[in-house]
Design a protein around this motif. Structure first.
Motif, short mmCIF file in Angstrom:
data_model
loop_
_atom_site.label_atom_id
_atom_site.label_comp_id
_atom_site.label_asym_id
_atom_site.label_seq_id
_atom_site.Cartn_x
_atom_site.Cartn_y
_atom_site.Cartn_z
N ARG A 132 0.83 -1.21 0.00
CA ARG A 132 0.00 0.00 0.00
C ARG A 132 0.87 1.26 0.00
NH1 ARG A 132 -4.35 1.10 4.74
NH2 ARG A 132 -5.16 -0.88 4.01
N GLN A 183 -5.97 3.14 -9.47
CA GLN A 183 -6.68 1.87 -9.27
C GLN A 183 -5.96 1.01 -8.22
OE1 GLN A 183 -8.99 0.45 -12.11
NE2 GLN A 183 -9.36 -1.49 -11.14
N LEU A 187 -6.45 2.24 -4.62
CA LEU A 187 -7.77 1.88 -4.09
C LEU A 187 -7.83 0.40 -3.75
CD1 LEU A 187 -10.00 3.94 -6.56
CD2 LEU A 187 -9.75 4.36 -4.11
N GLU A 188 -7.23 -0.43 -4.60
CA GLU A 188 -7.27 -1.88 -4.37
C GLU A 188 -6.32 -2.32 -3.26
OE1 GLU A 188 -6.97 -3.81 -8.20
OE2 GLU A 188 -9.02 -3.23 -8.71
N LYS A 189 -5.40 -1.45 -2.88
CA LYS A 189 -4.53 -1.75 -1.74
C LYS A 189 -5.12 -1.16 -0.44
CE LYS A 189 -1.50 -3.97 -4.13
NZ LYS A 189 -1.56 -5.44 -4.11
N GLY A 190 -6.27 -0.48 -0.57
CA GLY A 190 -6.96 -0.02 0.64
C GLY A 190 -6.73 1.44 0.99
N TYR A 210 -17.46 1.44 4.30
CA TYR A 210 -16.20 2.11 4.63
C TYR A 210 -16.35 2.80 5.99
CZ TYR A 210 -11.55 3.72 3.47
OH TYR A 210 -10.20 3.91 3.45
N TYR A 211 -15.21 3.14 6.57
CA TYR A 211 -15.27 3.79 7.89
C TYR A 211 -15.38 5.30 7.78
CZ TYR A 211 -10.22 4.27 7.03
OH TYR A 211 -9.01 4.55 6.48
N LEU A 212 -15.51 5.80 6.56
CA LEU A 212 -15.70 7.25 6.35
C LEU A 212 -17.12 7.52 5.86
CD1 LEU A 212 -12.33 8.21 4.59
CD2 LEU A 212 -12.92 8.47 7.01
N ALA A 222 -15.67 0.76 -9.21
CA ALA A 222 -15.32 -0.34 -10.11
C ALA A 222 -13.87 -0.77 -9.91
CB ALA A 222 -15.56 0.08 -11.55
N PHE A 223 -13.58 -1.26 -8.73
CA PHE A 223 -12.25 -1.80 -8.46
C PHE A 223 -12.37 -2.94 -7.46
CE2 PHE A 223 -13.05 1.94 -5.85
CZ PHE A 223 -12.70 1.56 -4.57
N LEU A 224 -11.32 -3.74 -7.36
CA LEU A 224 -11.36 -4.91 -6.49
C LEU A 224 -11.15 -4.50 -5.03
CD1 LEU A 224 -9.25 -7.51 -8.53
CD2 LEU A 224 -11.73 -7.37 -8.31
N PRO A 225 -11.60 -5.32 -4.09
CA PRO A 225 -11.36 -5.00 -2.68
C PRO A 225 -9.88 -5.13 -2.34
CG PRO A 225 -12.93 -6.82 -2.91
CD PRO A 225 -12.33 -6.57 -4.25
N PRO A 226 -9.43 -4.37 -1.32
CA PRO A 226 -8.05 -4.55 -0.85
C PRO A 226 -7.91 -5.82 -0.04
CG PRO A 226 -9.16 -2.84 0.41
CD PRO A 226 -10.14 -3.33 -0.61
N ALA A 241 -5.61 -6.29 5.76
CA ALA A 241 -5.12 -4.90 5.84
C ALA A 241 -6.26 -3.94 6.13
CB ALA A 241 -4.41 -4.53 4.55
N VAL A 242 -7.37 -4.11 5.43
CA VAL A 242 -8.46 -3.14 5.60
C VAL A 242 -9.21 -3.40 6.92
CG1 VAL A 242 -10.29 -4.29 4.29
CG2 VAL A 242 -10.16 -1.82 4.28
N ASP A 260 -7.41 -1.38 9.40
CA ASP A 260 -7.82 0.04 9.28
C ASP A 260 -9.16 0.27 9.97
OD1 ASP A 260 -5.61 0.38 7.66
OD2 ASP A 260 -6.75 0.30 5.78
N ARG A 273 -10.81 -6.70 -15.59
CA ARG A 273 -10.12 -6.73 -14.29
C ARG A 273 -10.45 -8.03 -13.56
NH1 ARG A 273 -6.09 -5.97 -11.94
NH2 ARG A 273 -5.93 -5.18 -9.83
#
Lengths: 110, 352
Positions: A43, A67, A70-73, B166-168, B214-218, B222-223, B226, B269
């Motif tokens: 990240r 991109q 975002l995908e790394k959080g 999300y936390y925001l 339109a993106f993959l989750p982290p 890790a998240v 957070d 993707r």
């Protein structure tokens, strides 16, 4: 060719290796190793890449690393701060050269 | 796939009762070309045909009625939806559980709490000593009619899986509607006060992250770190686990992909991120999904696409056959890449 940059060209990046496959292989392996989890997290590295992408103003890199971040959080706030860091260094780098200007002024002034 | 160009995702948010874009797409989604594409990936991984390994989770979608109309919802749930599971279908579900040893029932929707027989159903399941999961959007628990449900959940040892993308506040409200974040935070505090998400209480509170776009989750780990840090620091909220879930190219999220011209890039993707390790552990292999009207599906996504259990296994709850269903061949489609991309995705979060 209507524009110098087209989004679909990003996926054609590997074709650059066609003229020099050995060099491309070395670049790809090194690139992959650079972004792997290490002393810095993936990240953190993606945020650095995003900031640098704005400094070198590469639209492909900005697209890809937005991109990736975002995908790394990372979230938009963090990504915006990373860009400010890049902009601050870039702006500061210009400004700090003002010392050279001052040196020249000093040297040629009475 | 060529989609209509003039779609406006917002105009469907409030029209979901009489408009179902996903159903319009059904025929093209199960086009042979697409079917073959995922099946080819399975073949390359030595997993074709994909078959069930048993049934450990019985997932009941008790209706599409919801107090929210989230932009990413594959169900296209909303306040105007009329599809609600009736008591006779619930009784059929209970009969099946009586005859089998399926340990977990996962209740989803819509907002499952809005089903008029929801409390009765949960109590009956509790009497059968099954592990009960309820997927809650949290805001419904702030409505006067449902305000006592957190206590009811605690009494019946219900595991709560709650949506909090999300936390925001800004990110959450952009996806789920204005004011949703603050209501969700208030409900999480109430659940924490009852012991949910607290060490040693036995009351499990898991949260669900899904990408706001339109993106993959982290990375789930890790998240989750957070979320735990930020929710505790900002609001004093604790929870057990965070599940990262990939947005599926179905329902309202599909509308969004089309309207924003992200469909092709998103599908590429998903497809380019195909991970064979997730395919072998994909949730449809151990889950069975039942719809509000009693039809059987391999998962809730197939349910929304109208792709019933097939390949010789019964597709109606009244014809339930445990032996056939436990070994059934899974019905697949292009959307299955959503569960096999990267770290994978399931109702229990990342797969690997």
């Amino acid at each position: 060719m209507k524009t110098y940059y087209a989004p679909e060209d990003l996926s054609k990046f590997p074709t650059v290796g066609e003229g020099a496959p050995e060099l491309w292989k070395k670049f790809s392996e090194w690139y992959g190793a650079v972004f792997a989890e290490g002393a810095l997290s993936e990240r953190e590295k993606a945020l650095i890449a995003l900031a640098v992408a704005h400094t070198v103003q590469c639209p492909y890199c900005i697209d890809a690393y937005t991109q990736t971040c975002l995908e790394k959080g990372s979230n938009e706030e963090q990504m915006t701060e990373a860009i400010h860091v890049a902009a601050a260094i870039r702006g500061g780098a210009s400004l700090v050269h003002g010392v050279q200007m001052k040196n020249v002024v000093k040297k040629i002034s009475l | 796939m060529q989609l209509p160009n003039s779609l406006d995702i917002f105009k469907y948010a409030d029209k979901s009762a009489d408009y179902n874009f996903a159903s319009e797409l059904k025929d093209s989604m199960i086009d042979q070309t697409y079917l073959n594409r995922f099946d080819n990936s399975l073949s390359d991984s030595g997993l074709h045909p994909l078959t069930a390994t048993g049934i450990t989770i019985f997932q009941a979608n008790v209706g599409k009625l919801c107090n929210q109309a989230c932009k990413h919802c594959h169900v296209e749930a909303g306040p105007g939806r009329k599809e609600v599971m009736q008591k006779d279908v619930m009784e059929a579900c209970l009969n099946i559980l009586e005859k089998t040893d399926i340990p977990t029932i996962d209740i989803t929707g819509g907002a499952p709490e809005m089903n008029p027989n929801f409390k009765w159903f949960v109590k009956e399941l509790r009497n059968k000593n099954r592990h009960i999961i309820v997927r809650s959007n949290l805001t419904i628990l702030m409505e006067p009619e449902y305000k006592n449900l957190p206590e009811f959940f605690a009494e019946n040892k219900v595991e709560v899986v709650a949506s909090l993308p999300y936390y925001l506040e800004q990110t959450t409200d952009r996806q789920r509607g204005s004011g949703v974040f603050n209501k969700s935070i208030e409900t999480l505090k109430r659940l924490n006060n009852l012991g949910y998400g607290r060490e040693g209480s036995g009351l499990v509170l898991n949260l669900v992250y899904n990408p706001a776009g339109a993106f993959l989750p982290p990375s789930q780990k890790a998240v989750e770190t957070d979320y735990k840090r930020e929710l505790l620091r900002r609001y004093g909220i604790a929870f057990n686990n965070l599940y990262t879930i990939t947005n599926m190219p179905i329902g309202r999220f599909l509308n969004y992909l089309d309207a924003s011209e992200n469909y092709n890039a998103y599908m590429e993707r998903l497809i380019s991120s195909y991970n064979p390790n997730t395919a072998s552990q994909i949730m449809c292999r151990y889950t069975l999904s039942v719809s509000w009207d009693g039809y059987l599906y391999d998962c809730d996504f197939n349910q929304m696409l109208g792709m019933r259990v097939n390949h010789g296994a019964p597709s109606n709850i009244r014809e339930f056959d445990m032996a056939k269903l436990c070994n059934r061949r899974i019905v697949t489609g292009i959307h299955c890449y959503g569960c096999t991309a990267g770290a994978g995705s399931s109702c229990g979060g990342a797969v690997v």
